[in-house]
Motif scaffolding. Structure first.
Motif, PDB file in Angstrom:
ATOM      1  N   ILE A 282       0.839  -1.195   0.000  1.00  0.00           N
ATOM      2  CA  ILE A 282       0.000   0.000   0.000  1.00  0.00           C
ATOM      3  C   ILE A 282       0.878   1.250   0.000  1.00  0.00           C
ATOM      4  O   ILE A 282       0.666   2.191  -0.767  1.00  0.00           O
ATOM      5  N   ILE A 283       1.873   1.241   0.874  1.00  0.00           N
ATOM      6  CA  ILE A 283       2.781   2.386   0.966  1.00  0.00           C
ATOM      7  C   ILE A 283       3.527   2.590  -0.342  1.00  0.00           C
ATOM      8  O   ILE A 283       3.648   3.713  -0.847  1.00  0.00           O
ATOM      9  N   ALA A 284       4.034   1.494  -0.912  1.00  0.00           N
ATOM     10  CA  ALA A 284       4.780   1.587  -2.172  1.00  0.00           C
ATOM     11  C   ALA A 284       3.887   2.076  -3.301  1.00  0.00           C
ATOM     12  O   ALA A 284       4.313   2.865  -4.149  1.00  0.00           O
ATOM     13  N   ARG A 285       2.636   1.614  -3.331  1.00  0.00           N
ATOM     14  CA  ARG A 285       1.704   2.046  -4.382  1.00  0.00           C
ATOM     15  C   ARG A 285       1.424   3.545  -4.291  1.00  0.00           C
ATOM     16  O   ARG A 285       1.409   4.245  -5.293  1.00  0.00           O
ATOM     17  N   ARG A 286       1.172   4.025  -3.061  1.00  0.00           N
ATOM     18  CA  ARG A 286       0.908   5.463  -2.926  1.00  0.00           C
ATOM     19  C   ARG A 286       2.136   6.280  -3.308  1.00  0.00           C
ATOM     20  O   ARG A 286       2.032   7.313  -3.986  1.00  0.00           O
ATOM     21  N   ALA A 287       3.316   5.824  -2.902  1.00  0.00           N
ATOM     22  CA  ALA A 287       4.544   6.542  -3.248  1.00  0.00           C
ATOM     23  C   ALA A 287       4.765   6.551  -4.750  1.00  0.00           C
ATOM     24  O   ALA A 287       5.292   7.519  -5.305  1.00  0.00           O
ATOM     25  N   ALA A 288       4.345   5.494  -5.436  1.00  0.00           N
ATOM     26  CA  ALA A 288       4.547   5.392  -6.882  1.00  0.00           C
ATOM     27  C   ALA A 288       3.802   6.477  -7.646  1.00  0.00           C
ATOM     28  O   ALA A 288       4.192   6.833  -8.762  1.00  0.00           O
ATOM     29  N   PHE A 289       2.735   7.033  -7.051  1.00  0.00           N
ATOM     30  CA  PHE A 289       2.008   8.124  -7.707  1.00  0.00           C
ATOM     31  C   PHE A 289       2.851   9.393  -7.790  1.00  0.00           C
ATOM     32  O   PHE A 289       2.502  10.319  -8.522  1.00  0.00           O
ATOM     33  N   GLU A 290       3.957   9.449  -7.048  1.00  0.00           N
ATOM     34  CA  GLU A 290       4.833  10.621  -7.078  1.00  0.00           C
ATOM     35  C   GLU A 290       5.957  10.478  -8.098  1.00  0.00           C
ATOM     36  O   GLU A 290       6.755  11.405  -8.271  1.00  0.00           O
ATOM     37  N   LEU A 291       6.046   9.341  -8.773  1.00  0.00           N
ATOM     38  CA  LEU A 291       7.149   9.113  -9.706  1.00  0.00           C
ATOM     39  C   LEU A 291       7.091  10.104 -10.872  1.00  0.00           C
ATOM     40  O   LEU A 291       6.053  10.243 -11.519  1.00  0.00           O
ATOM     41  N   PRO A 292       8.184  10.778 -11.163  1.00  0.00           N
ATOM     42  CA  PRO A 292       8.215  11.704 -12.303  1.00  0.00           C
ATOM     43  C   PRO A 292       8.673  10.973 -13.573  1.00  0.00           C
ATOM     44  O   PRO A 292       9.783  10.441 -13.620  1.00  0.00           O
ATOM     45  N   LEU A 293       7.836  10.919 -14.581  1.00  0.00           N
ATOM     46  CA  LEU A 293       8.233  10.281 -15.824  1.00  0.00           C
ATOM     47  C   LEU A 293       9.442  11.010 -16.416  1.00  0.00           C
ATOM     48  O   LEU A 293       9.553  12.232 -16.353  1.00  0.00           O
ATOM     49  N   ASN A 294      10.347  10.224 -16.965  1.00  0.00           N
ATOM     50  CA  ASN A 294      11.615  10.722 -17.518  1.00  0.00           C
ATOM     51  C   ASN A 294      12.527  11.306 -16.434  1.00  0.00           C
ATOM     52  O   ASN A 294      13.494  11.997 -16.754  1.00  0.00           O
ATOM     53  N   GLY A 295      12.206  11.001 -15.180  1.00  0.00           N
ATOM     54  CA  GLY A 295      13.014  11.503 -14.085  1.00  0.00           C
ATOM     55  C   GLY A 295      13.980  10.459 -13.563  1.00  0.00           C
ATOM     56  O   GLY A 295      13.931   9.284 -13.930  1.00  0.00           O
ATOM     57  N   VAL A 296      14.883  10.912 -12.689  1.00  0.00           N
ATOM     58  CA  VAL A 296      15.877  10.039 -12.057  1.00  0.00           C
ATOM     59  C   VAL A 296      15.499   9.895 -10.589  1.00  0.00           C
ATOM     60  O   VAL A 296      15.276  10.892  -9.894  1.00  0.00           O
ATOM     61  N   ILE A 297      15.422   8.645 -10.116  1.00  0.00           N
ATOM     62  CA  ILE A 297      14.885   8.349  -8.794  1.00  0.00           C
ATOM     63  C   ILE A 297      15.877   7.534  -7.991  1.00  0.00           C
ATOM     64  O   ILE A 297      16.613   6.715  -8.532  1.00  0.00           O
ATOM     65  N   ASN A 298      15.888   7.762  -6.682  1.00  0.00           N
ATOM     66  CA  ASN A 298      16.630   6.924  -5.740  1.00  0.00           C
ATOM     67  C   ASN A 298      15.643   6.302  -4.774  1.00  0.00           C
ATOM     68  O   ASN A 298      14.715   6.966  -4.306  1.00  0.00           O
ATOM     69  N   LEU A 299      15.827   5.020  -4.476  1.00  0.00           N
ATOM     70  CA  LEU A 299      14.974   4.328  -3.517  1.00  0.00           C
ATOM     71  C   LEU A 299      15.818   3.828  -2.352  1.00  0.00           C
ATOM     72  O   LEU A 299      16.873   3.229  -2.554  1.00  0.00           O
ATOM     73  N   GLY A 300      15.333   4.058  -1.135  1.00  0.00           N
ATOM     74  CA  GLY A 300      16.016   3.570   0.046  1.00  0.00           C
ATOM     75  C   GLY A 300      15.703   2.114   0.310  1.00  0.00           C
ATOM     76  O   GLY A 300      14.950   1.464  -0.426  1.00  0.00           O
ATOM     77  N   VAL A 301      16.259   1.584   1.383  1.00  0.00           N
ATOM     78  CA  VAL A 301      16.075   0.192   1.743  1.00  0.00           C
ATOM     79  C   VAL A 301      14.801   0.039   2.562  1.00  0.00           C
ATOM     80  O   VAL A 301      14.347   0.975   3.216  1.00  0.00           O
ATOM     81  N   GLY A 302      14.201  -1.149   2.535  1.00  0.00           N
ATOM     82  CA  GLY A 302      13.000  -1.425   3.316  1.00  0.00           C
ATOM     83  C   GLY A 302      11.745  -1.101   2.532  1.00  0.00           C
ATOM     84  O   GLY A 302      11.593  -1.503   1.377  1.00  0.00           O
ATOM     85  N   ALA A 303      10.824  -0.359   3.160  1.00  0.00           N
ATOM     86  CA  ALA A 303       9.561  -0.015   2.513  1.00  0.00           C
ATOM     87  C   ALA A 303       9.745   0.649   1.149  1.00  0.00           C
ATOM     88  O   ALA A 303       9.023   0.346   0.205  1.00  0.00           O
TER      89      ALA A 303
END
Length: 666
Positions: A282-303
């Motif tokens: 659920i947390i990952a799905r909600r966070a995914a709505f913030e993904l910027p297309l054509n953007g560069v992303i970093n993801l931390g460990v865990g959730a």
């Protein structure tokens, strides 16, 4: 003649002297020179030497159960530790907590870049990373206990701006790791998942007159490694040690070897396992709505690393570039023991180079975990519950990403939830609160983020908060959640509550969310309607999020098309109720309004009950010399339109009520 540098692990570590400064490679559970750590431990247990050493390392390098740098916990072996992470060597962390050794917890990227400073003979590193956190000398200066007195972080001013100066510590011994070595000590890394800082570490030790010990998997004939494949040239290497036991040269503690993580093969992403629908997803799905297309992303460990799985499920991965601070660029980020690596990566760069990119504000978004958070938006991940964990790359990343999403369950310790009928139910509440009155240590400063207009969200399984100048505001609540019972009663402070919206119900249904439609703004045109008789353009942005500049570009195109179709300047009224505009995008949004006023609008007005949005909108428009016309209630916005729009009053016999009805319809 070429000297053969291949010797045993025992012979190599016998060269380490008392009081030496030792740096070692490794990232979490990957790329760790286990045979060298084991040999140092064996020597010390048997002989009592070397003693009084200083250990320098970036990320944690161990399994948290005694392997990796955890082997160096024996009393007397270490007298000082400079590290980004203590959590993977708990007995060393305990020694620091009990004042038995000196210790500093510095940002991972800073330590990584300090290797280069050491190699170049520089006294240290200037950086903004760490300002207003516990690393800042105005707080703790990175010291982890009372016996640590020496200041190695200083606050300085350069041309009117605050900087931190991190003192470099000369290195005597570098423990590095590669795949193949020839007798001359040339090292390649073809079967490694990451390259990390091995070159910078080797150069730092060599140029300081120290020694470089390289652990490898195999020895190859001299000249058989292609020049461009040599990661560390033999001129920097003093000793080569072949790991005799395969267990001592695993890709990571959970994987002996995975060719996909080494870049040897590419794997079909469709075959990757799907996450089950639980609180983490659920947390990952909600966070995914913030993904910027054509953007560069970093993801931390865990959730946070669940976002990579959600992005893959939703077919978003090809349109974004995931990265890790360890150096992986692109592909599908790995989790678990392989965290830091990536399958189907576009490239693998050195860790210090990745932090150059991060520190230079190259990241569009980071999704990170949190241990605790307070009313000011401060986040602590480094020291809590009496446990010294360390910041890792958290400070480097969170302070420099354009936007930040902190993720984690609302409470910890035994939380149980059920997801039924598109709603969330709390079966059993967690024992520990994460939203506290004051965090134990400031790893992320909410005040500093506000000073720099950095957009920050806090996503949990049951609600979402946004950082505002007045602290945290509750902006979204999960279906099935009672604000009083499930949120406020489980917090040590009361957040701002204006008019929270419902979290998207798709998040709580075990079906594809069609996330691409939202990220591409494909349904944005449905929010625009035009009343021909009254020449009014209605724009309903209720619940819409402006996450990136591309969202503003998409909205402007739709509005311009609607105005062009109308064939004349139009009067517009905009519903901003529940709309969220990223802090650093208000000026761009105001620029869009200015363009529309200059070319397509006759009059425009807007409304929102969010005092924060109204204030930011007024500031942004006023800076451009535009009358804000931002109201709290829709009645006020409509009354303004009725009063100032000449020639249309005849069509308003029912006054504002007519406009209200139209807005409710659209």
């Amino acid at each position: 003649m070429i000297r053969n540098k291949v010797i045993s692990a025992a012979e190599a570590v016998a060269l380490i002297r008392d009081d030496d400064v030792i740096c070692t490679t490794g990232f979490v559970q990957s790329c760790i020179p286990e045979a060298l750590h084991a040999a140092i431990e064996k020597r010390f247990v048997e002989t009592g030497a070397p003693k009084g050493c200083t250990l320098i390392m970036c990320a944690g390098a161990g399994d948290s159960k005694g392997l990796g740098t955890g082997r160096l916990h024996h009393d007397g072996l270490l007298k000082r530790v400079i590290a980004a992470n203590f959590g993977r060597m708990p007995k060393v962390a305990q020694a620091a907590a009990e004042n038995r050794i000196h210790g500093y917890n510095l940002p991972q990227g800073v330590i990584s870049q300090l290797y280069r400073a050491c190699a170049a003979g520089q006294p240290g590193l200037f950086s903004r990373v760490g300002l207003h956190t516990y690393v800042d000398p105005r707080l703790d200066g990175g010291k982890v206990n009372a016996v640590t007195r020496e200041d190695i972080v200083k606050l300085v001013e350069v041309e009117g701006e605050e900087w931190l100066f991190y003192k470099a510590t000369p290195i005597d011994v570098a423990l590095i790791r590669g795949t193949s070595a020839d007798p001359a000590g040339n090292i390649s890394m073809e079967r490694e998942s990451l390259t990390l800082d091995v070159l910078a570490q080797a150069m730092a030790a060599h140029n300081n007159g120290g020694i470089v010990i390289a652990q490898v998997e195999r020895i190859v004939e001299h000249g058989s490694i292609k020049p461009k494949d040599v990661k560390v040239p033999g001129i920097l290497v003093d000793c080569v040690v072949v790991a005799e036991c395969p267990e001592d040269h695993r890709m990571n503690y959970g994987v002996q070897y995975n060719p996909a993580l080494a870049g040897e093969i590419r794997v079909p992403v469709d075959a990757m396992p799907k996450m089950r629908l639980d609180e983490r997803k659920i947390i990952a799905r909600r966070a995914a709505f913030e993904l910027p297309l054509n953007g560069v992303i970093n993801l931390g460990v865990g959730a946070p690393d669940g976002v990579a799985s959600v992005a893959n499920e939703e077919k978003v991965t090809p349109y974004i570039t995931m990265t890790t601070e360890a150096g992986a660029v692109g592909g599908v980020l790995a989790g678990g023991s392989s965290f830091g690596s990536a399958a189907n990566a576009h490239s693998i760069i050195d860790q210090n180079q990745m932090f150059d990119f991060y520190h230079g504000r190259g990241l569009d978004l980071t999704v990170l975990g949190k241990a605790e958070c307070d009313a000011a938006g401060n986040v602590n991940t480094s020291r809590f519950g009496g446990r010294l964990n360390g910041c890792g790359g958290f400070i480097d990343i969170s302070q420099n990403a354009r936007a930040v999403v902190f993720t984690g369950t609302f409470t910890a310790g035994g939380l149980e939830v059920a997801i039924e009928g598109g709603a969330l139910h709390i079966v059993k509440e967690g024992r520990a609160r994460k939203f506290v009155r004051n965090v134990e240590q400031i790893t992320f400063s909410g005040k500093y983020a506000q000073m720099r207009s950095q957009p920050v969200l806090y996503v949990t399984e049951r609600c979402v908060f946004e950082l505002t100048p007045d602290g945290l505001e509750l902006i979204e609540v999960a279906p099935g959640i009672d604000i009083e019972r499930h949120i406020l009663a489980q917090m040590d402070f009361e957040p701002l509550i204006v008019k929270p919206t419902l979290m998207d119900r798709r998040i709580f249904t075990d079906e594809p969310m069609n996330l691409m439609d939202d990220l591409l703004n494909l349904k944005l045109c449905e929010r625009v309607s035009y009343d021909t008789d009254r020449n009014i353009l209605f724009l309903n942005l209720e619940g819409w999020n402006v996450r990136k500049k591309g969202d503003i570009d998409d909205l402007q195109k739709i509005l311009v098309d609607a105005c062009v179709k109308a064939g004349k300047r139009v009067h517009s009224v905009v519903n901003h109720e529940g709309c969220r505009i990223a802090d650093d995008l208000y000026d761009d949004y105001a620029g869009m309004i200015q363009h529309l006023l200059e070319h397509h609008y006759a009059t425009t007005t807007r409304y929102s009950t969010s005092a924060f949005l109204r204030l930011k909108m007024q500031e942004a428009l006023s800076k451009r010399g535009i009358a804000p016309h931002v109201f709290e209630r829709q009645e006020e916005a409509h009354a303004f339109l009725l009063e100032h729009v000449s020639g249309v009053q005849a069509g308003f016999k029912n006054g504002a009520a007519s406009l209200d009805a139209h807005c409710r319809m659209h």
